[in-house]
Structures are given as C-alpha cells and as structure tokens.
Design an enzyme around this catalytic site. Structure first.
Site, mmCIF file in Angstrom:
data_model
loop_
_atom_site.group_PDB
_atom_site.id
_atom_site.type_symbol
_atom_site.label_atom_id
_atom_site.label_comp_id
_atom_site.label_asym_id
_atom_site.label_seq_id
_atom_site.Cartn_x
_atom_site.Cartn_y
_atom_site.Cartn_z
ATOM 1 N N ASP A 224 126.405 44.412 -5.912
ATOM 2 C CA ASP A 224 125.097 43.542 -5.514
ATOM 3 C C ASP A 224 124.746 43.659 -3.974
ATOM 4 O OD1 ASP A 224 122.791 42.138 -5.905
ATOM 5 O OD2 ASP A 224 123.750 40.416 -6.239
ATOM 6 N N ASN B 173 117.332 45.248 -15.045
ATOM 7 C CA ASN B 173 116.553 45.929 -14.193
ATOM 8 C C ASN B 173 115.397 46.997 -14.319
ATOM 9 O OD1 ASN B 173 119.754 46.623 -12.564
ATOM 10 N ND2 ASN B 173 118.582 44.996 -11.953
HETATM 11 C C1 FPP Z 1 122.263 45.774 -6.942
HETATM 12 O O1 FPP Z 1 121.715 45.611 -5.589
HETATM 13 C C2 FPP Z 1 122.333 46.828 -7.173
HETATM 14 C C3 FPP Z 1 121.523 47.774 -8.173
HETATM 15 C C4 FPP Z 1 120.849 47.004 -8.866
HETATM 16 C C5 FPP Z 1 121.797 49.015 -8.365
HETATM 17 C C6 FPP Z 1 123.142 49.737 -8.101
HETATM 18 C C7 FPP Z 1 123.094 51.071 -8.168
HETATM 19 C C8 FPP Z 1 123.798 51.987 -7.423
HETATM 20 C C9 FPP Z 1 124.631 51.249 -6.186
HETATM 21 C C10 FPP Z 1 123.985 53.291 -7.598
HETATM 22 C C11 FPP Z 1 125.056 53.591 -8.381
HETATM 23 C C12 FPP Z 1 125.330 54.899 -8.540
HETATM 24 C C13 FPP Z 1 126.269 55.600 -9.168
HETATM 25 C C14 FPP Z 1 126.107 57.061 -9.424
HETATM 26 C C15 FPP Z 1 126.990 54.738 -10.201
HETATM 27 P P1 FPP Z 1 120.107 44.767 -5.411
HETATM 28 O O2 FPP Z 1 118.925 45.932 -5.411
HETATM 29 O O3 FPP Z 1 120.024 43.824 -6.609
HETATM 30 O O4 FPP Z 1 120.277 44.265 -4.022
HETATM 31 P P2 FPP Z 1 119.825 42.798 -3.560
HETATM 32 O O5 FPP Z 1 120.202 41.940 -4.293
HETATM 33 O O6 FPP Z 1 120.259 42.580 -2.222
HETATM 34 O O7 FPP Z 1 118.091 42.909 -3.559
#
Ligand code: FPP
Length: 251
Positions: free
Chosen positions: A21, A69
C-alpha cells in the site's frame, strides 16, 4: 547464534503475505501521477522477491489487485492492468533465471482475456521452478473467495459427493484459491494503514501481523529484514499457553 537485529536462519517465515500500500501517496508526495507510484511499486516487487530468495522465504503472496480495485477510475484500472501484464511478460526470463515459480489467486476470469492468457502462460512456463513461489493476488478478495468455496461445497452436497457431517475446516481450505499454499506466517502492510482489507481472512487466522509506515515503493531488503526480525521475536501460541509452547520447544 544471531544478534537482536539479525535474521535467525532457523526461524525464517515460510510464507510472507504483503498488502503493498501507498503507491499513490508516494507519487503524490513527489508531485507525480499515481501510475508512477505503481511503476515504482513494480521495482519494489522485484527487490522483495530477490530478498525473499536470499533470506530463504519459500512463499511470497502479494495483494496486486483486489476485487474492489475494479471500482477505481477506469484510466487507473487500465493503467494498472497494462502495468501488471507488461511487468509479468518482461520479468518472465528473470523469473526463469532466478528459479521463481509464479502462481495466482483470485477471480482470474474477471481479467481482460489477453491479460489472463499472459498470466497463465507465465505460470505454466515457471511451473517447474523450485525457488521462491511468487503468488499474485489478482482480482482477489476473501469474501469473494469464501463465497465461491461455499457455492462449490453446496453444489457437491446437492450432488451427493460431500456428506454435510463430514464438512470441516480442511474441506473449506481445500476449496479456497490458496489450496496447496501454506497459510502465511507473517502479514506485512505498508503505508501506515491498519486494516486487512478483505485479504486472506481465512488464511491469516494465526499469522503474525506487521504494520509499517513506509510506502510500498520505498520498502526494501532492509525493511523486510526488520519485519522478519520483529516476527522472530514473537511467540506464536496458536491458542495454547506460553508454558505449553516452551515445553514443546524443548523436545
Ligand atoms: C496500493 O497503492 C497498490 C495497488 C492497488 C496496486 C499494487 C500494484 C503494484 C505495486 C504493481 C504490482 C506489480 C506486479 C508485477 C505484481 P495505492 O494505489 O492504494 O496507494 P495509496 O493508498 O497511497 O493511494
């Protein structure tokens, strides 16, 4: 012997699950758009997979895309899907080189057809690898998974292949998408949020939980080492008393 800050090689968690996260906030802090955060998140995935191999962790499960998501703005969903698929395609030769086996859990049928195909190709290519098992949770949520398991079991009861009195915890576990994957020993959530967010709710029953303020793109080998050392100082009782645990460990 290992010092207070070193990993005890005899007590390495077999399975670490991570709620990655903070990509969006990491990007915002730098004045960049959210997708840059997700791109930096992919680099962290590579880094942490390598660190797991080095530390001797056998299973690494990453919450890459939840069923919730799908409700993000369409541009972000499209960008995330493209990033996930491109990364997997690009990383497959390295996964082979590093002996990593790719697995996926979740409602893969909800992914765009081409994306699902690419994941399945990578999974079958890496199927014989014997190093780290990298498990991506894609279009995953626990409530979806448990609901699906209930449906499968109900169908088999109706058909007469399962006796209702024989349904036990093992029956449920076997109908989850994590069938064949051991339960996590340690769950890590980055970015300071203190929630499980519909992730592995059945499987986390006895896992140790570790929360850190570090945003996922900044999570590195040193942060992972800290989490493992913290885990190694916990006493896992599985509902027993501390005395029982100490007594058993003498055997
Ligand atoms: C949360 O951060 C992250 C996600 C919803 C997506 C995670 C995906 C990746 C890191 C890519 C993974 C890639 C592979 C190849 C497995 P957020 O967007 O919720 O952050 P925030 O809470 O700060 O808005």
């Amino acid at each position: 012997m290992s010092g207070m800050n070193e990993i005890d090689k005899s007590k390495v968690p077999q399975h670490i699950a991570i709620i990655m996260d903070g990509n969006g906030r990491w990007a915002k802090r730098k004045g960049l758009s959210r997708i840059f955060g997700h791109q930096a998140g992919v680099t962290a995935v590579r880094r942490i997979t390598e660190a797991c191999a080095e530390f001797g962790v056998k299973y690494l499960t990453l919450y890459a895309f939840s069923t919730e998501n799908w409700n993000r703005p369409k541009e972000e969903v499209d960008a995330l899907m493209t990033l996930l698929v491109d990364s997997i395609e690009k990383e497959t030769p390295d996964l082979m080189k590093n002996n990593v086996r790719l697995l996926a859990i979740g409602d893969l049928g909800r992914l765009p057809e081409k994306a699902e195909q690419k994941f399945r190709n990578c999974m079958s290519q890496t199927d014989g690898n014997t190093g780290v098992n990298l498990v991506l949770a894609l279009s995953y949520s626990s409530r979806w998974e448990i609901t699906d398991a209930v449906k499968q079991i109900a169908k088999q009861v109706k058909e007469g292949s399962i006796n209702i009195d024989k349904i036990d915890e093992d029956t449920i576990s076997k109908h989850l998408t994590t069938n064949h994957i051991p339960d996590p020993d340690l769950l890590i959530r980055t970015s300071g949020e203190l929630r499980i967010s519909n992730f592995l709710m059945w499987q986390l029953a006895y896992s140790e939980l570790y929360f850190t303020d570090v945003y996922w793109p900044d999570f590195d080998k040193e942060e992972l080492r800290k989490a493992i050392v913290d885990y190694q100082h916990r006493e896992r009782r599985f509902g027993k008393t501390s005395e029982q645990i100490t007594e058993n460990s003498k055997i």
